[in-house]
Design a protein around this motif. Sequence first.
Motif, short mmCIF file in Angstrom:
data_model
loop_
_atom_site.label_atom_id
_atom_site.label_comp_id
_atom_site.label_asym_id
_atom_site.label_seq_id
_atom_site.Cartn_x
_atom_site.Cartn_y
_atom_site.Cartn_z
N LYS A 49 41.81 32.50 41.77
CA LYS A 49 41.72 33.83 41.28
C LYS A 49 41.37 33.87 39.68
N ASP A 50 42.44 33.11 38.57
CA ASP A 50 42.41 32.99 37.70
C ASP A 50 41.23 33.03 37.00
N LYS A 53 39.60 36.33 37.70
CA LYS A 53 39.46 37.21 36.67
C LYS A 53 38.87 36.82 34.81
N ASN A 54 39.32 35.62 34.85
CA ASN A 54 38.59 35.33 33.79
C ASN A 54 38.17 33.85 33.31
#
Length: 393
Positions: A49-50, A53-54
Amino acid sequence: MFEKTFFKTFFKHGFDEPIKVNYWDGKSEQYGDGEPKAVITMKEPIPIKDIRKNASIALGEAYMDGKIEVEGSMEDLIVAAYRKSTSFIRDHKYINFLPKQNHNESTSKKDIQSHYDIGNDFYKIWLDKTMTYSCAYFDDTDDLYEAQVKKVHHIIKKLNPQPGRTLLDIGCGWGTLMLTAAKEYDLKVVGVTLSQEQCDYVNSQIEKLGLQDKAEVRLQDYRDLDEQFDYITSVGMFEHVGKENLDEYFGCVAKYLKEHGVALIHGITRQQGGAFNGWINKYIFPGGYVPGMTENLDHIVDNGLQISDLESLRRHYQRTLEHWDKNFNDHIDEVKEVMGDDERFLRMWDLYLKTCAGSFKAGNIDVMQYLLSKGPSGQELPMTRDYMYKEDK
Ligand SMILES: C[S@@+](CC[C@H](N)C(=O)[O-])C[C@H]1O[C@@H](n2cnc3c(N)ncnc32)[C@H](O)[C@@H]1O
């Protein structure tokens, strides 16, 4: 298991050179044929997910925290990533995630001081002795100091300066350009910076060189001037102003330039569209934005300025960064003495210098010198470029 599948795909399609990856479970895999150009060790998985996200921030932080190690050239690894069309690094989300930026005078000051006021003693260790913090000019030398001096002259000469006239240096840094213009070209100069440390340093140099009646440095935002000059230089500065302020920045250049005045604006650009890198923005240059090369052109002409010449110095910045990175690592003990033995900071700075060198080498970013004049046809400038290369001043 799902995490590993994600990273296998991530690495497999990430680079156009063979690489080997050592995974956190003790297993290794090679992607691409031949001797691996780099070995990447992932000591633990990064939450997917990190990455989603970016990716830039997630990977940068994992590197800073020592969760990722790279053997081989980080610079060439970045180049290999940019060369692969399926790479994460070319993913729109990775490079172009542009949050709303705020560049009022107080946020700009805070952003600038967080980078430049970490200490002159730190910058002295790995910059050359002119304390120039922008792309050098390696024409017939590979010495960083000589190349920085040559860059300064290359810029001033492009203005075709006439003795006794006035020059404004927007974002003057530690002052070498403005002081050279005063001392060697007999110009009356004003430099502005938002860094207190730089301002103090330039003041001490003015005193040391006895240039009090020809040079002045101010702790002042570029938006706050109320005078006109014959010449303007601004080097490594427009990267700080933010996308929403680029038009105002070039508007200021036009406003502060006398009729028939000449400006040399030098800074980092991108080939296609402006860019914002999440990790660089979070850790190195808060508030930074690298404009597209043509994005600047639009603002220049919209503000009534004439484009007299354009030059790319991309390969020169790659070389400059390689010198800085070598200086930084060759003097790492001094860096530790000045900044403390903070592994995360040291890895962060090293990553910044190496990945930027790779980004220039790959052609993702460039450096452009825009030579601009105010007035209908740039009459202040000779008809050809020969004058820029004359030995005499
Ligand atoms: C990358 S440094 C370049 C310094 C110098 N021109 C050189 O080539 O070494 C950027 C400079 O821009 C200045 N700067 C950034 N934003 C500014 C602003 N809003 N007003 C005035 N100076 C600013 C910083 O303080 C710093 O001196």
